[in-house]
Design a protein around this motif. Sequence first.
Motif, PDB file in Angstrom:
ATOM      1  N   PHE A  22      28.392  -7.129 -13.762  1.00  0.00           N
ATOM      2  CA  PHE A  22      28.327  -8.485 -13.829  1.00  0.00           C
ATOM      3  C   PHE A  22      28.768  -9.122 -12.589  1.00  0.00           C
ATOM      4  N   ARG A  23      28.455  -8.385 -11.392  1.00  0.00           N
ATOM      5  CA  ARG A  23      28.670  -8.822 -10.071  1.00  0.00           C
ATOM      6  C   ARG A  23      28.117 -10.012  -9.770  1.00  0.00           C
ATOM      7  N   PRO A  24      28.852 -10.922  -8.755  1.00  0.00           N
ATOM      8  CA  PRO A  24      27.929 -12.066  -8.351  1.00  0.00           C
ATOM      9  C   PRO A  24      26.521 -11.999  -7.923  1.00  0.00           C
ATOM     10  N   ALA A  25      25.660 -12.737  -7.981  1.00  0.00           N
ATOM     11  CA  ALA A  25      24.576 -12.846  -7.542  1.00  0.00           C
ATOM     12  C   ALA A  25      23.984 -14.218  -6.677  1.00  0.00           C
ATOM     13  N   GLU A  26      23.187 -14.125  -5.834  1.00  0.00           N
ATOM     14  CA  GLU A  26      22.593 -15.218  -5.233  1.00  0.00           C
ATOM     15  C   GLU A  26      21.951 -16.463  -5.987  1.00  0.00           C
ATOM     16  N   PRO A  27      22.330 -17.431  -6.100  1.00  0.00           N
ATOM     17  CA  PRO A  27      21.534 -18.644  -6.831  1.00  0.00           C
ATOM     18  C   PRO A  27      19.942 -18.328  -6.599  1.00  0.00           C
ATOM     19  N   LYS A  28      19.121 -18.484  -7.643  1.00  0.00           N
ATOM     20  CA  LYS A  28      17.711 -18.710  -7.511  1.00  0.00           C
ATOM     21  C   LYS A  28      17.054 -19.783  -7.543  1.00  0.00           C
ATOM     22  N   ASP A  29      16.094 -20.019  -7.141  1.00  0.00           N
ATOM     23  CA  ASP A  29      15.206 -21.405  -7.025  1.00  0.00           C
ATOM     24  C   ASP A  29      14.832 -21.776  -8.482  1.00  0.00           C
ATOM     25  N   TRP A  30      15.329 -22.620  -9.016  1.00  0.00           N
ATOM     26  CA  TRP A  30      15.149 -23.177 -10.330  1.00  0.00           C
ATOM     27  C   TRP A  30      13.832 -23.401 -10.712  1.00  0.00           C
ATOM     28  N   ARG A  31      12.994 -23.792  -9.881  1.00  0.00           N
ATOM     29  CA  ARG A  31      11.492 -24.078 -10.098  1.00  0.00           C
ATOM     30  C   ARG A  31      10.921 -23.032 -10.301  1.00  0.00           C
ATOM     31  N   GLU A  32      11.226 -21.847  -9.627  1.00  0.00           N
ATOM     32  CA  GLU A  32      10.373 -20.387  -9.903  1.00  0.00           C
ATOM     33  C   GLU A  32      11.063 -19.864 -11.187  1.00  0.00           C
ATOM     34  N   LEU A  33      12.211 -20.020 -11.331  1.00  0.00           N
ATOM     35  CA  LEU A  33      12.654 -19.777 -12.719  1.00  0.00           C
ATOM     36  C   LEU A  33      12.031 -20.326 -13.922  1.00  0.00           C
ATOM     37  N   ASN A  34      11.846 -21.698 -13.811  1.00  0.00           N
ATOM     38  CA  ASN A  34      11.285 -22.454 -14.768  1.00  0.00           C
ATOM     39  C   ASN A  34       9.780 -21.901 -15.208  1.00  0.00           C
TER      40      ASN A  34
END
Length: 71
Positions: free
Chosen positions: A52-64
């Motif tokens: 559960f290491r920290p990860a960079e935030p991803k683009d919410w539009r692509e995730l949607n």
Amino acid sequence: MTFVKVPLLTAVGLALGACSATVPDHLARPADPNARVPTVAYRSVTAGAASFRPAEPKDWRELNRQVGPKS
């Protein structure tokens, strides 16, 4: 009245106790060196653990788009 309750409760307790599952030898006789015991197997403490290491935030539009309905 209490004279009737005690024997009745004792009889019910004994009857229900007779229906219980049997106790394994290694639990019933813990001091007996000849009692059969389950085999011991090594299992790693971290087996099946997820990272559960920290990860960079991803683009919410692509995730949607990934989880949304496919057109």
